[in-house]
Design an enzyme around this catalytic site. Structure first.
Site, PDB file in Angstrom:
ATOM      1  N   SER A 116       4.037   1.784  -1.203  1.00  0.00           N
ATOM      2  CA  SER A 116       4.693   2.083  -2.486  1.00  0.00           C
ATOM      3  C   SER A 116       3.673   2.325  -3.600  1.00  0.00           C
ATOM      4  O   SER A 116       3.904   3.143  -4.487  1.00  0.00           O
ATOM      5  CB  SER A 116       5.709   1.009  -2.879  1.00  0.00           C
ATOM      6  OG  SER A 116       5.317  -0.237  -2.460  1.00  0.00           O
ATOM      7  N   ASP A 142       0.817  -1.226   0.000  1.00  0.00           N
ATOM      8  CA  ASP A 142       0.000   0.000   0.000  1.00  0.00           C
ATOM      9  C   ASP A 142       0.848   1.273   0.000  1.00  0.00           C
ATOM     10  O   ASP A 142       0.530   2.242  -0.695  1.00  0.00           O
ATOM     11  CB  ASP A 142      -1.026  -0.004   1.146  1.00  0.00           C
ATOM     12  CG  ASP A 142      -0.390  -0.261   2.501  1.00  0.00           C
ATOM     13  OD1 ASP A 142       0.834  -0.479   2.571  1.00  0.00           O
ATOM     14  OD2 ASP A 142      -1.137  -0.230   3.499  1.00  0.00           O
ATOM     15  N   ASP A 194       2.383  -8.905   4.547  1.00  0.00           N
ATOM     16  CA  ASP A 194       1.470  -8.424   5.598  1.00  0.00           C
ATOM     17  C   ASP A 194      -0.001  -8.625   5.220  1.00  0.00           C
ATOM     18  O   ASP A 194      -0.872  -8.628   6.088  1.00  0.00           O
ATOM     19  CB  ASP A 194       1.702  -6.932   5.868  1.00  0.00           C
ATOM     20  CG  ASP A 194       3.161  -6.608   6.169  1.00  0.00           C
ATOM     21  OD1 ASP A 194       3.882  -7.535   6.608  1.00  0.00           O
ATOM     22  OD2 ASP A 194       3.576  -5.453   5.952  1.00  0.00           O
ATOM     23  N   GLY A 228       4.463  -8.713   9.895  1.00  0.00           N
ATOM     24  CA  GLY A 228       3.093  -8.354   9.528  1.00  0.00           C
ATOM     25  C   GLY A 228       2.794  -6.879   9.690  1.00  0.00           C
ATOM     26  O   GLY A 228       1.689  -6.430   9.461  1.00  0.00           O
ATOM     27  N   ARG A 229       3.796  -6.133  10.172  1.00  0.00           N
ATOM     28  CA  ARG A 229       3.596  -4.706  10.459  1.00  0.00           C
ATOM     29  C   ARG A 229       2.338  -4.524  11.301  1.00  0.00           C
ATOM     30  O   ARG A 229       2.154  -5.268  12.246  1.00  0.00           O
ATOM     31  CB  ARG A 229       3.543  -3.918   9.153  1.00  0.00           C
ATOM     32  CG  ARG A 229       4.435  -2.700   9.190  1.00  0.00           C
ATOM     33  CD  ARG A 229       4.521  -1.935   7.911  1.00  0.00           C
ATOM     34  NE  ARG A 229       3.563  -2.284   6.900  1.00  0.00           N
ATOM     35  CZ  ARG A 229       3.187  -1.465   5.938  1.00  0.00           C
ATOM     36  NH1 ARG A 229       3.696  -0.259   5.885  1.00  0.00           N
ATOM     37  NH2 ARG A 229       2.344  -1.850   5.022  1.00  0.00           N
TER      38      ARG A 229
HETATM   39  O1  F6P Z   1       6.005  -4.924   4.992  1.00  0.00           O
HETATM   40  C1  F6P Z   1       6.746  -6.100   4.946  1.00  0.00           C
HETATM   41  C2  F6P Z   1       7.637  -6.222   6.164  1.00  0.00           C
HETATM   42  O2  F6P Z   1       8.324  -7.453   6.080  1.00  0.00           O
HETATM   43  C3  F6P Z   1       6.918  -6.099   7.495  1.00  0.00           C
HETATM   44  O3  F6P Z   1       6.226  -7.266   7.863  1.00  0.00           O
HETATM   45  C4  F6P Z   1       8.060  -5.733   8.405  1.00  0.00           C
HETATM   46  O4  F6P Z   1       7.599  -5.015   9.518  1.00  0.00           O
HETATM   47  C5  F6P Z   1       8.924  -4.862   7.520  1.00  0.00           C
HETATM   48  O5  F6P Z   1       8.592  -5.175   6.179  1.00  0.00           O
HETATM   49  C6  F6P Z   1      10.392  -5.061   7.719  1.00  0.00           C
HETATM   50  O6  F6P Z   1      11.066  -4.142   6.926  1.00  0.00           O
HETATM   51  P1  F6P Z   1      12.642  -4.170   6.672  1.00  0.00           P
HETATM   52  O7  F6P Z   1      12.897  -5.158   5.561  1.00  0.00           O
HETATM   53  O8  F6P Z   1      12.962  -2.780   6.280  1.00  0.00           O
HETATM   54  O9  F6P Z   1      13.286  -4.608   7.943  1.00  0.00           O
END
Ligand code: F6P
Length: 368
Positions: free
Chosen positions: A120, A118, A143, A186-187
């Site tokens: 990007s 969502d 997520d 999962g944010r």
């Molecule tokens: O949005 C996908 C995700 O994997 C989330 O579940 C997680 O919080 C985040 O990206 C982690 O981001 P990065 O790769 O920047 O650590």
């Protein structure tokens, strides 16, 4: 003879399994189906910012081998650096949106297919509106929080990985009489935790959407013991709040928040309140890498074909979605208007409570 249409494809935001299957589907449909030329843009919108533009023409022989089965993205991706407020090396912030729009024109593109979550997709849409770019979106994110699609690319694989982790934790939990805590990504959405928790036989599932209490979790672990079972499995979404409302993670230099660490806190709390021995596993990016599950390959393939069909029909500013067993499309703005989170009144929450899994108090979810 009219010149062949030129379409760009990019992957943006955090990667996940199934992106290559989507790129492959775009290339097959565009080149074989319509005789278009396809340009793969490197590292999301960053490739369009570069001079010259960082992109390559895609040919079908590139996709003959194992690309369908490959994790990651052959185009590279980026989940940092908002082009409208881009952090420059000297510490200043610059609007670089026009550079991306120029890159689109430099490549002579007639349309752009953006594969993103969502965040990007929202950036791509703002760029498209500003620069008059012909954009079609494909939803991807482990997520699964893109609204209007039942499945985003990458989610099923992440759930498979998390479920398998519970399968692997169960025997060692039983061997050592332990409470195993599994922290998943999962944010702000608890979809991975909820689905994997049910599929993997968790005793408790903690999610950001539903408040839970130390007393409730403790009671569940003690109940399991009283019924003669020597171990328990707890799955925690990374953004699940602690009972006092705290979200665990760290504030990054760019102002964003990276979740992580709630599992450790839950594990400590369990040891203190139940006296049981507990161990924590943080699954992290393992959920994003590796080969896509067949279902993710299927969604990715359907989305890729459908997105190119929209380009051929001249339908832009649309998002392809999976809904009612079909690949459909909706206005991009509607598709990303709100984040899709776990419904406290939904079937899976009902399933979890029906199985006796502790999930906190769904009725109090408004306060989460
Ligand atoms: O949005 C996908 C995700 O994997 C989330 O579940 C997680 O919080 C985040 O990206 C982690 O981001 P990065 O790769 O920047 O650590």
């Amino acid at each position: 003879m009219a010149e062949a249409k030129r379409i760009g494809v990019l992957t943006s935001g955090g990667d996940c399994a199934g992106l290559n299957a989507a790129i492959r589907a775009v290339a097959y449909r565009a080149i074989e189906g319509y005789g278009f030329r396809v340009f793969g843009i490197h590292h999301g919108t960053h490739g369009l910012m570069e001079t010259p533009v960082a992109a390559e023409e895609l040919t079908l022989d590139q996709f003959d081998g194992n690309i369908l089965r490959l994790g990651g993205t052959i185009l590279g991706s980026m989940n940092r650096g908002d082009p409208f407020a881009y952090p420059m090396p000297d510490g200043s912030v610059k609007d670089r949106s026009e550079e991306i729009i120029d890159g689109y024109h430099e490549l002579g593109l007639d349309a752009l297919i953006g594969i993103g979550g969502d965040g990007s997709l929202d950036i791509l849409r703002r760029l498209a509106l500003q620069g008059g770019l012909n954009l079609v979106g494909i939803p991807k994110t482990i997520d699964n929080d893109v609204d209007k699609t039942e499945n985003a690319i990458g989610y099923v694989t992440a759930v498979d990985v998390a479920s398998e982790a519970l399968d692997r934790l169960q025997p060692t939990a039983a061997s050592h009489d332990r409470v195993m805590v599994l922290e998943v990504m999962g944010r702000s959405a608890g979809h991975i935790a909820l689905s994997a928790g049910i599929a993997g036989g968790a005793d408790a599932i903690l999610m950001p959407e539903i408040p839970w209490t130390t007393e409730g979790l403790t009671r569940k672990i003690l109940d399991v013991r009283e019924h003669g079972r020597n171990f328990a499995l707890v799955i925690v979404a990374e953004a699940a709040h602690l009972p006092d409302g705290e979200a665990v993670g760290r504030r990054r230099a760019d102002g964003g928040f990276t979740f992580g660490g709630v599992g450790q806190r839950v594990s400590e709390l369990i040891e203190q309140s139940t006296g049981a021995e507990s161990r924590i596993t943080v699954l992290g990016h393992v959920q994003r890498g590796g080969a896509p599950s067949p279902r993710d390959r299927l969604f990715a393939s359907a989305f890729g074909v459908c997105a190119v069909d929209l380009v051929a029909e001249g339908q832009f500013d649309r998002l392809v979605v999976w809904s009612d067993r079909e690949c459909r499309h909706v206005p991009l703005a509607d598709g990303i208007a709100k984040s899709h989170r776990v419904d406290p009144n939904g079937t899976l929450v009902h399933t979890a409570t029906g199985l006796g899994i502790y999930i906190g108090d769904p009725a109090a979810s408004g306060a989460a």
